[in-house]
Design a protein around this motif. Structure first.
Motif, PDB file in Angstrom:
ATOM      1  N   GLY A 180       0.804  -1.222   0.000  1.00 46.13           N
ATOM      2  CA  GLY A 180       0.000   0.000   0.000  1.00 46.13           C
ATOM      3  C   GLY A 180       0.836   1.271   0.000  1.00 46.13           C
ATOM      4  O   GLY A 180       0.667   2.134  -0.877  1.00 46.13           O
ATOM      5  N   PRO A 181       1.773   1.419   0.956  1.00 42.66           N
ATOM      6  CA  PRO A 181       2.624   2.620   0.933  1.00 42.66           C
ATOM      7  C   PRO A 181       3.524   2.704  -0.292  1.00 42.66           C
ATOM      8  O   PRO A 181       3.937   3.800  -0.675  1.00 42.66           O
ATOM      9  CB  PRO A 181       3.460   2.462   2.214  1.00 42.66           C
ATOM     10  N   LEU A 182       3.840   1.556  -0.902  1.00 44.67           N
ATOM     11  CA  LEU A 182       4.669   1.580  -2.109  1.00 44.67           C
ATOM     12  C   LEU A 182       3.901   2.152  -3.295  1.00 44.67           C
ATOM     13  O   LEU A 182       4.425   2.947  -4.079  1.00 44.67           O
ATOM     14  CB  LEU A 182       5.151   0.162  -2.424  1.00 44.67           C
ATOM     15  N   LEU A 183       2.625   1.757  -3.418  1.00 46.40           N
ATOM     16  CA  LEU A 183       1.808   2.215  -4.535  1.00 46.40           C
ATOM     17  C   LEU A 183       1.153   3.573  -4.283  1.00 46.40           C
ATOM     18  O   LEU A 183       0.880   4.314  -5.226  1.00 46.40           O
ATOM     19  CB  LEU A 183       0.714   1.177  -4.841  1.00 46.40           C
ATOM     20  N   GLY A 184       0.863   3.880  -3.009  1.00 45.75           N
ATOM     21  CA  GLY A 184       0.067   5.050  -2.678  1.00 45.75           C
ATOM     22  C   GLY A 184       0.549   6.363  -3.280  1.00 45.75           C
ATOM     23  O   GLY A 184      -0.190   7.000  -4.050  1.00 45.75           O
ATOM     24  N   PRO A 185       1.776   6.813  -2.955  1.00 48.66           N
ATOM     25  CA  PRO A 185       2.222   8.103  -3.496  1.00 48.66           C
ATOM     26  C   PRO A 185       2.265   8.136  -5.016  1.00 48.66           C
ATOM     27  O   PRO A 185       1.874   9.132  -5.640  1.00 48.66           O
ATOM     28  CB  PRO A 185       3.626   8.266  -2.891  1.00 48.66           C
ATOM     29  N   THR A 186       2.740   7.034  -5.634  1.00 50.07           N
ATOM     30  CA  THR A 186       2.821   7.002  -7.093  1.00 50.07           C
ATOM     31  C   THR A 186       1.441   7.023  -7.730  1.00 50.07           C
ATOM     32  O   THR A 186       1.176   7.786  -8.675  1.00 50.07           O
ATOM     33  CB  THR A 186       3.576   5.737  -7.541  1.00 50.07           C
ATOM     34  N   LEU A 187       0.543   6.180  -7.224  1.00 52.56           N
ATOM     35  CA  LEU A 187      -0.805   6.123  -7.772  1.00 52.56           C
ATOM     36  C   LEU A 187      -1.526   7.450  -7.573  1.00 52.56           C
ATOM     37  O   LEU A 187      -2.228   7.930  -8.477  1.00 52.56           O
ATOM     38  CB  LEU A 187      -1.584   4.987  -7.103  1.00 52.56           C
ATOM     39  N   GLY A 188      -1.348   8.063  -6.395  1.00 56.76           N
ATOM     40  CA  GLY A 188      -1.968   9.366  -6.152  1.00 56.76           C
ATOM     41  C   GLY A 188      -1.476  10.418  -7.116  1.00 56.76           C
ATOM     42  O   GLY A 188      -2.253  11.227  -7.646  1.00 56.76           O
ATOM     43  N   GLY A 189      -0.167  10.423  -7.377  1.00 59.62           N
ATOM     44  CA  GLY A 189       0.392  11.401  -8.300  1.00 59.62           C
ATOM     45  C   GLY A 189      -0.060  11.187  -9.730  1.00 59.62           C
ATOM     46  O   GLY A 189      -0.405  12.137 -10.441  1.00 59.62           O
ATOM     47  N   VAL A 190      -0.066   9.916 -10.170  1.00 54.94           N
ATOM     48  CA  VAL A 190      -0.463   9.611 -11.545  1.00 54.94           C
ATOM     49  C   VAL A 190      -1.937   9.959 -11.773  1.00 54.94           C
ATOM     50  O   VAL A 190      -2.296  10.580 -12.787  1.00 54.94           O
ATOM     51  CB  VAL A 190      -0.195   8.123 -11.861  1.00 54.94           C
ATOM     52  N   LEU A 191      -2.797   9.560 -10.831  1.00 55.78           N
ATOM     53  CA  LEU A 191      -4.223   9.850 -10.995  1.00 55.78           C
ATOM     54  C   LEU A 191      -4.487  11.355 -10.990  1.00 55.78           C
ATOM     55  O   LEU A 191      -5.310  11.860 -11.755  1.00 55.78           O
ATOM     56  CB  LEU A 191      -5.029   9.169  -9.884  1.00 55.78           C
ATOM     57  N   THR A 192      -3.793  12.070 -10.110  1.00 48.01           N
ATOM     58  CA  THR A 192      -3.998  13.517 -10.038  1.00 48.01           C
ATOM     59  C   THR A 192      -3.556  14.214 -11.318  1.00 48.01           C
ATOM     60  O   THR A 192      -4.221  15.124 -11.807  1.00 48.01           O
ATOM     61  CB  THR A 192      -3.216  14.095  -8.842  1.00 48.01           C
ATOM     62  N   GLN A 193      -2.434  13.766 -11.903  1.00 47.52           N
ATOM     63  CA  GLN A 193      -1.895  14.430 -13.078  1.00 47.52           C
ATOM     64  C   GLN A 193      -2.632  14.058 -14.360  1.00 47.52           C
ATOM     65  O   GLN A 193      -2.894  14.920 -15.204  1.00 47.52           O
ATOM     66  CB  GLN A 193      -0.409  14.090 -13.232  1.00 47.52           C
ATOM     67  N   TYR A 194      -2.993  12.781 -14.502  1.00 47.31           N
ATOM     68  CA  TYR A 194      -3.535  12.331 -15.784  1.00 47.31           C
ATOM     69  C   TYR A 194      -5.041  12.116 -15.775  1.00 47.31           C
ATOM     70  O   TYR A 194      -5.647  11.942 -16.837  1.00 47.31           O
ATOM     71  CB  TYR A 194      -2.838  11.036 -16.204  1.00 47.31           C
ATOM     72  N   ALA A 195      -5.675  12.114 -14.619  1.00 52.13           N
ATOM     73  CA  ALA A 195      -7.136  12.019 -14.540  1.00 52.13           C
ATOM     74  C   ALA A 195      -7.612  13.196 -13.696  1.00 52.13           C
ATOM     75  O   ALA A 195      -7.711  14.316 -14.172  1.00 52.13           O
ATOM     76  CB  ALA A 195      -7.568  10.673 -13.951  1.00 52.13           C
ATOM     77  N   SER A 196      -7.900  12.965 -12.440  1.00 52.99           N
ATOM     78  CA  SER A 196      -8.192  14.034 -11.483  1.00 52.99           C
ATOM     79  C   SER A 196      -8.051  13.438 -10.088  1.00 52.99           C
ATOM     80  O   SER A 196      -8.095  12.207  -9.902  1.00 52.99           O
ATOM     81  CB  SER A 196      -9.601  14.607 -11.678  1.00 52.99           C
ATOM     82  N   TRP A 197      -7.879  14.302  -9.099  1.00 54.74           N
ATOM     83  CA  TRP A 197      -7.669  13.815  -7.738  1.00 54.74           C
ATOM     84  C   TRP A 197      -8.871  13.056  -7.205  1.00 54.74           C
ATOM     85  O   TRP A 197      -8.749  12.260  -6.255  1.00 54.74           O
ATOM     86  CB  TRP A 197      -7.329  14.969  -6.792  1.00 54.74           C
ATOM     87  N   HIS A 198     -10.046  13.261  -7.793  1.00 51.90           N
ATOM     88  CA  HIS A 198     -11.245  12.558  -7.332  1.00 51.90           C
ATOM     89  C   HIS A 198     -11.087  11.045  -7.419  1.00 51.90           C
ATOM     90  O   HIS A 198     -11.661  10.310  -6.612  1.00 51.90           O
ATOM     91  CB  HIS A 198     -12.463  12.992  -8.166  1.00 51.90           C
ATOM     92  N   TRP A 199     -10.274  10.574  -8.365  1.00 44.23           N
ATOM     93  CA  TRP A 199     -10.133   9.137  -8.573  1.00 44.23           C
ATOM     94  C   TRP A 199      -9.332   8.461  -7.470  1.00 44.23           C
ATOM     95  O   TRP A 199      -9.391   7.227  -7.332  1.00 44.23           O
ATOM     96  CB  TRP A 199      -9.505   8.868  -9.938  1.00 44.23           C
ATOM     97  N   ILE A 200      -8.567   9.206  -6.682  1.00 44.43           N
ATOM     98  CA  ILE A 200      -7.851   8.555  -5.583  1.00 44.43           C
ATOM     99  C   ILE A 200      -8.833   8.058  -4.522  1.00 44.43           C
ATOM    100  O   ILE A 200      -8.497   7.179  -3.717  1.00 44.43           O
ATOM    101  CB  ILE A 200      -6.810   9.497  -4.934  1.00 44.43           C
ATOM    102  N   PHE A 201     -10.036   8.586  -4.529  1.00 42.93           N
ATOM    103  CA  PHE A 201     -11.088   8.104  -3.635  1.00 42.93           C
ATOM    104  C   PHE A 201     -12.051   7.163  -4.351  1.00 42.93           C
ATOM    105  O   PHE A 201     -12.531   6.186  -3.764  1.00 42.93           O
ATOM    106  CB  PHE A 201     -11.864   9.283  -3.048  1.00 42.93           C
TER     107      PHE A 201
END
Length: 507
Positions: A180-201
């Motif tokens: 979880g901590p390994l994927l979390g920051p990367t996934l949060g950054g990718v979703l925020t940049q290429y989709a929107s921050w709403h997708w992290i939830f």
């Protein structure tokens, strides 16, 4: 065969009931003992609990990288978004002590389903939040679910599997807690940049639905002792005290309320904590027994946890902000940059116990705590044009030392507790871990706002010195915990045999 609730061995005074997976009543197992699990349940139950561990640990890290983008969309200052993080951590800390009682009272499957439902509902609320205040409320709902997922899941495994299988199952379900901590920051950054921050939830919704379906099929409904009392008076005093102290600290940093109100909340929080202590000494079954603090290693380990985590617990929150606001990284670059820290932490876990057994807790913790403080403070040396290689090396070293610190502190704190105090001590340690991270985030935000006061912009090279000064302050605070660990005996834990078995999964 459906998962069933069964009674413990007849030698105990525990009375239980049983239910089928569809919720209908079924007679208790006449043989007593642990729940009788069919082959499918034994195979899939660890996966259900592991999924809950993954959801909870992913959510503690995925938000940090997305905070600057969220702040822009919500019209907020990126330096004042910490309340979205603190609200979740504080809620988890407040509800952990009640998780075991709730599972005993209403059944593990029922509470686990409610936890998944509340976590998913809170995630949806976060995704549709139009303002920071609405986001904080949704994070509180999400925190209620998150506070129950991991403790109840661990309790189910403890009660459903025999001792010979427990360590293997716990090891399996703890692995997603590292992923979880390994994927979390990367996934949060990718979703925020290429989709929107709403997708992290929003990504929590299909995962939560799958978890709920699997829970109904494979989670046994285990009830605890009938008539077990819960210290509601102590819980109220303890929870209100923690909440007031946290709000007072956050108010001092954000200046959203007057200093007088912050001071009143702080004094009231201390008064509630003192009242709890007096209550615990006069109650037959207190929330946390004062006898815990008669164990020197528990007392020293718990205090050391508080101060060391004020610095190290704030770093996963502060560093993605520093990379994006100060160094100009994109969200995906900031997320990828955090991977070396997690990889370093995973590598060190294989070495920590052997080093502790050879050198002892006192030597390891004093040296490692000072080194941790130095590494946190050394983030102040990172220039605006730092190269990715040097940044990766720096974060990797920090992850290694930070993981060594967590492993040593946690095994020290729990290692000398007997069976009577182990459950209460483990619960209190979990509360302190969450609370310290919450206070660390609030403290780092207060420093950052203080050092950036008067700056025309909160992005670009102008904000870098404020981050540097914040890292120096946090490093000094973390290093001071070495004075606490100095109180340990010289050879404390040098030949400890049970430390590894008592280690709790780390965030």
């Amino acid at each position: 065969m459906s998962p069933a609730t069964t009674s413990p061995p007849a030698t105990t005074s525990t009375a239980t009931s049983a239910e089928t997976s569809s919720g209908g009543a079924a007679p208790p197992n006449a043989l007593g003992g642990r729940p009788l699990l069919d082959d499918a349940t034994k195979r899939w139950l660890p996966w259900v609990v592991a999924l809950a561990f993954f959801m909870q640990t992913l959510d503690t890290t995925i938000l940090n990288t997305a905070l600057p983008g969220m702040a822009r969309d919500l019209g907020e200052d990126p330096l004042k978004m910490q309340s979205a993080v603190v609200a979740y951590l504080l809620t988890v800390a407040l509800l952990i002590p009640a998780s075991g009682w709730l599972a005993d009272r209403f059944g593990t499957r029922t509470v686990f389903l409610w936890a998944i439902g509340l976590f998913s509902l809170g995630s949806l609320g976060c995704a549709v939040s139009p303002s920071l205040h609405a986001l904080v409320v949704a994070r509180i709902v999400q925190g209620v679910g998150g506070a129950l997922l991991v403790p109840v899941g661990r309790l189910v495994v403890l009660r459903a599997f025999p001792k010979a299988e427990f360590l293997a199952v716990m090891t399996f379900i703890s692995l997603p807690g590292l992923v979880g901590p390994l994927l979390g920051p990367t996934l949060g950054g990718v979703l925020t940049q290429y989709a929107s921050w709403h997708w992290i939830f929003l990504i929590n919704l299909p995962v939560g639905l799958a978890g709920a379906v699997a829970c109904r099929r494979y989670m046994p409904q285990i009830l605890g002792p009938v008539g077990r009392r819960f210290d509601w008076g102590g819980y109220a005093l303890f929870s209100v005290g923690l909440m007031l102290l946290s709000l007072a600290l956050q108010g001092f940093g954000e200046h959203v309320v007057s200093m007088a109100i912050c001071l009143v909340m702080g004094v009231a929080g201390v008064a509630c904590m003192m009242a709890y202590w007096l209550h615990a000494t006069r109650t037959e079954e207190p929330l946390f027994s004062p006898a815990l603090f008669a164990v020197p290693t528990f007392r020293i380990g718990l205090l050391g946890n508080v101060f060391a985590r004020l610095g190290s617990g704030a770093t996963p929150f502060l560093t993605p902000l520093f990379l994006q606001l100060g160094l100009g990284f994109t969200p995906s670059e900031a997320g990828l940059s955090m991977i070396p820290s997690v990889l370093g932490a995973m590598f060190t876990k294989t070495l920590a116990i052997r080093l502790i057994r050879r050198a002892g807790y006192r030597q390891v913790l004093i040296v490692n705590t000072l080194l941790l403080g130095v590494l946190i403070a050394s983030f102040a040396l990172i220039p605006h044009d730092v190269g990715h290689v040097w940044l990766a090396i720096h974060l990797g070293l920090f992850g290694m030392v930070n993981s060594m610190q967590f492993t040593a502190m946690n095994t020290l704190t729990l290692g000398d507790l007997d069976e009577r105090n182990a459950s209460g001590g483990n619960s209190l340690l979990a509360v302190v871990m969450q609370l310290s991270m919450s206070l660390g985030v609030a403290t780092s935000s207060a420093f950052l706002l203080l050092f950036s006061h008067g700056l025309p912009r909160t992005e670009g090279p102008a904000i870098v010195p404020a981050f540097h000064m914040t890292y120096l302050a946090l490093g000094a605070m973390a290093a001071m915990a070495a004075f606490i660990f100095y109180q340990l005996r010289i050879n404390e834990g040098a030949a400890e045999e049970s430390a590894e078995s008592k280690l709790t999964p780390e965030d």
